[in-house]
Design a protein around this motif. Sequence first.
Motif: not given
Length: 682
Positions: A82, A85, A114, A118, A123-124, A127-132
């Motif tokens: 967290q 992120c 990350d 995961r 996965d939750s 990192l968020h997908a767009d961050q990755r």
Amino acid sequence: MTPRTDPPEKTRDIVEIRVRARETLDQLRTELISQRGEDDHWTGQLSASALSTATAVSAIAAVMRHQSGEDWMRELVRRGMQYLCGEQNQDGGFGDTDRSHSNIATSYLVLAADSLARQVLGDSAGLHADQRDDLQRYLRDAGEIAGLKARYGKDKTFVVPILTNMAIAGLVDWKLVSALPFEAAVFPQSWYRFLRMPVVSYAIPALVAIGQARHFLGPRSWFPIRAMRSASVSRTMAVLERMQPESGGYLEATPLTSFVLMSLAATGRGDHPVALNALRFLQDSVAEDGSWPIDTNLATWVTSLSVHALACDPLDDGSWFSQSLLRWHLDCQHRVRHPFTGASPGGWGWTDLSGAVPDGDDTPGAILALRVMKRWSDTSHHAQIDSAIAMGSRWLLQLQNGDGGWPTFCRGWGKLPFDRSSTDLTAHAIRALSDQNHQFDGPIRKGQRYLDRMQQPDGAWLPLWFGNQDQSDEINPVYGTAKVLLSGAASPEKLHLGVKFLLETQNGDGGWGGGVSVSEKLRVLLKERPEFSELQIPDHLTSSVEETALAVDALCSVVLHRRDASEHAFVGQMAVDCDSRAVQASRSGVTSPEVESAAVLQQHRQLGGYDETDSLTAAIIGGVEFLLQSVRDGRHRIAWPIGFYFAKLWYHEKSYPLIFTVAALGKFLRATTDEHDPQWPR
């Protein structure tokens, strides 16, 4: 750095500036003294580190992947991710601190964290997908693995641990991880410097743990080498166990401890006593926001700096001193041979915690602080203080390298940058060894010759443990040059060139150092952090408080050193009447004839086209004005990432701008008075 182009003024009204400097210094002294804690010493506060947090998350997740993790471990991984992120920079990468530029090392470590998070939490948790996606793009633009290796060159101290972390996460093949000769750790510590280790002296635990992980999980080596290494596993594990401090944290450092833990966990040894102690250290050292700092604290270092800074004030009355502070500082001296480096007794480390190792910067700092405390201590303690100083001085003499300079931890490890002699440590050691009845004149002269040789063509000296992220090479010449000028240790010609360098690199805002990132990062903090909502950021802000204070301190010390050399020749330099009565009169609004008639006496000393006295005066005043404005704006409470930890890991320390400004304003008040005190704190 933006050079000042305006010609130096011939006269300045120093009196009014001195009054404001006095008022500001009184305020800052109160702030600094109020930050003391238990035993009346300072602890400071190191910045949260995305790099440290990523390694800790990876290590804990690696343990969980190979054995059932407890709830508190899951919570640490979740909270750590967290935190990460929220630390991604706009370019998609991650920097070491919340005020740092992105760099490829930290970015790869976050990617590995990350992946491991995961794997153990789903996965939750990552990192968020767009961050990755943004992170992957940053890494491609930064050159990927080739870019990582280019950052560290031949030094494997950090690049091999990063690749190991990535291999454990399944992101790269173990073939990319260089084999490390961990078997060399079975030899006596005194032999290490002759074995040409591929890592620096303080990284032996990583050499052992990572070397073993590569041995077990990587490609099979030639049979005789494989057999030799297999036979040395248990003996080198004993070395790892012997080096581990009571806290469980090697050097009190999260990254080093995490690399050891993840390597043991990856090879099925997460329940080994070394791993369990390392895991306990990570649990004990996590911050409330789920992050980890680069190290637990720098208590001994910031206490030494604080004591010396307070003593720079010409009106210092020693009210900050206590017997408990003296006892604490004396107790920080290492009295037995150190298990980590094999160092002899006598040195000081950066903290009072068990993971500290005596070194060539904290030991001089502690000696200088003890000299100050001796003035205020009861005479019954003088013999103990003198004994500690003598023991520390002998320790420094044993550390001096053959080239005349001083390294950080171990004499003779000159292969890699962070083991070589350095100018900042050498200048600090000379300050500590000076004024001891000339008994160390020989080593001091060797150190002076080293400093002369290491001066750059532009007059600067380059330090080891501090940097500037806006410089293309990340080096901080302001810090290095300031430290040498503070010592007065180089030859007169070289010192003149050092002064000239600082005069020519003063920024247009009156300060030094910093760069384009200062205003950019501060405006982000102003927008995102409620505690900084009242922060004032001037237009065209470039300089940092820390570097400006160091430069002012150094230039004022130049004035004081010259007065030492010849009071008659330099007694009038930048002089005003500043006896206590005049200061008190100015505070109360009563103007005395002496204050009204005070002016800067002109002396003409040509230096590279400058009338040096006028230029020096103008530069100091410009720097002091910058500091006074910074305090009014509240920027002295916002630390800037100028600190280097091991292998160029950036940090900022909350107390640095306050401590450095207290020292600078005190030196300014000393340098602008007719009354020269030959006992000024050097």
